[in-house]
Design a protein around this motif. Structure first.
Motif, PDB file in Angstrom:
ATOM      1  N   LYS A 164       0.832  -1.204   0.000  1.00 48.85           N
ATOM      2  CA  LYS A 164       0.000   0.000   0.000  1.00 48.85           C
ATOM      3  C   LYS A 164       0.868   1.256   0.000  1.00 48.85           C
ATOM      4  N   THR A 172      -6.931   2.051   4.201  1.00 52.76           N
ATOM      5  CA  THR A 172      -7.176   0.620   4.064  1.00 52.76           C
ATOM      6  C   THR A 172      -8.648   0.398   3.735  1.00 52.76           C
ATOM      7  N   THR A 213     -10.058   3.609  -1.437  1.00 54.61           N
ATOM      8  CA  THR A 213      -9.443   2.768  -0.410  1.00 54.61           C
ATOM      9  C   THR A 213      -8.856   1.516  -1.048  1.00 54.61           C
ATOM     10  N   VAL A 214      -7.928   0.884  -0.343  1.00 54.26           N
ATOM     11  CA  VAL A 214      -7.355  -0.370  -0.824  1.00 54.26           C
ATOM     12  C   VAL A 214      -8.445  -1.434  -0.901  1.00 54.26           C
ATOM     13  N   TYR A 215      -9.333  -1.440   0.076  1.00 56.41           N
ATOM     14  CA  TYR A 215     -10.425  -2.411   0.101  1.00 56.41           C
ATOM     15  C   TYR A 215     -11.293  -2.300  -1.158  1.00 56.41           C
ATOM     16  N   ILE A 264     -10.962  -7.864   5.299  1.00 58.82           N
ATOM     17  CA  ILE A 264      -9.850  -7.140   5.923  1.00 58.82           C
ATOM     18  C   ILE A 264      -9.331  -7.914   7.129  1.00 58.82           C
ATOM     19  N   HIS A 287      -6.186  -6.907   8.746  1.00 57.34           N
ATOM     20  CA  HIS A 287      -5.569  -5.893   9.612  1.00 57.34           C
ATOM     21  C   HIS A 287      -5.536  -4.588   8.829  1.00 57.34           C
ATOM     22  N   ARG A 288      -5.069  -3.521   9.445  1.00 63.73           N
ATOM     23  CA  ARG A 288      -5.068  -2.219   8.787  1.00 63.73           C
ATOM     24  C   ARG A 288      -3.736  -1.501   8.968  1.00 63.73           C
ATOM     25  N   LEU A 289      -3.503  -0.556   8.071  1.00 62.42           N
ATOM     26  CA  LEU A 289      -2.412   0.397   8.217  1.00 62.42           C
ATOM     27  C   LEU A 289      -3.024   1.790   8.202  1.00 62.42           C
ATOM     28  N   LYS A 340      -3.602   5.631   7.211  1.00 62.54           N
ATOM     29  CA  LYS A 340      -3.635   6.224   5.872  1.00 62.54           C
ATOM     30  C   LYS A 340      -2.254   6.655   5.399  1.00 62.54           C
ATOM     31  N   LEU A 372       0.003  -5.107   3.350  1.00 65.39           N
ATOM     32  CA  LEU A 372      -1.338  -5.408   3.848  1.00 65.39           C
ATOM     33  C   LEU A 372      -1.748  -6.792   3.353  1.00 65.39           C
ATOM     34  N   PHE A 375      -5.025  -9.420   2.873  1.00 63.71           N
ATOM     35  CA  PHE A 375      -6.478  -9.563   2.811  1.00 63.71           C
ATOM     36  C   PHE A 375      -6.822 -11.038   2.603  1.00 63.71           C
TER      37      PHE A 375
END
Length: 231
Positions: free
Chosen positions: A32, A38, A48-50, A70, A72-74, A76, A82, A84
């Motif tokens: 990312k 995320t 968003t990445v999602y 998802i 976990h998250r990072l 912004k 990341l 998924f």
């Protein structure tokens, strides 16, 4: 873990800036860029990445029911790796073993630590403004530990390698600020006069046991070139 030819070709369908590091039947691993969420929030519903990866697995088919989950998250402004999941069951299995995942970060901080390495330990609590803070009261916070070492110093800045021994919200940012060496560009836990855009924090590698294969896998992502330019 090596990137397959299929993964390299598939990565061409992702927007510039997001790199697909690995894909199999069960998981997706991406690099990312900083500045991308995320997932969306009530106050920020930008790209968003999602959303990007959901479109990727659906191959642009709006009627497709394929989805990602998802793990976990990072933050912004944090760049890096990341993971998924492609099913709810895989998400659950990954999260159940997440405490055993080896997480390595890199950060450029203000100042030069007195020692070459160390372990920062405290209890982390969250105030009403959702800002984390360190406390010595075990009844008011959760135990947090971060291992760190100085990789390079120049002038009044240092490049640190950090390993999470626990996984708490904003753990690295609070620990480094508490040490007196906040991350460059940290507008919440950093120095008020620090006007740098972006946070100099990068999730460099993740290593874990793949729930499906039982294989120990490691994924790495190089820090942005701007990291070394900050020193």
């Amino acid at each position: 873990m090596g990137t397959s030819r299929r993964t390299r070709l598939a990565a061409g369908y992702l927007p510039k800036g997001i790199r697909l590091l690995h894909e199999d039947t069960h998981i997706l691993v991406v690099h990312k860029p900083a500045g991308l969420l995320t997932m969306g929030t009530l106050s920020d519903k930008t790209a968003t990445v999602y959303a990007v990866l959901t479109d990727y697995v659906r191959k642009g088919n709006s009627k497709s029911r394929k989805r990602i989950f998802i793990v976990h998250r990072l933050d912004k402004d944090t760049s890096g790796i990341l993971v998924f999941a492609k099913s709810g069951d895989m998400k659950r299995r990954l999260q159940e073993g997440w405490q055993d995942v080896e997480k390595r970060y890199m950060a450029v901080v203000h100042g030069v630590p007195k020692h070459a390495s160390g372990i920062e330990t405290c209890f982390l609590a969250e105030n009403k403004a959702h800002v984390m803070y360190a406390t010595d009261d075990p009844h008011n916070g959760k135990l947090s530990q971060t291992s760190w070492r100085v990789m390079q110093s120049r002038g009044d800045r240092s490049l640190l390698e950090l390993r999470l021994l626990t996984g708490r919200k904003h753990q690295i940012r609070v620990h480094l600020s508490d040490m007196g060496h906040p991350i460059l560009g940290d507008r919440i836990y950093g120095r008020h006069k620090d006007r740098r855009r972006g946070l100099a924090l990068h999730a460099a590698s993740l290593a874990f046991t793949h729930p499906a294969s039982g294989e120990r896998v490691t994924f790495e992502a190089e820090a942005p070139p701007t990291f070394m330019q900050l020193l």
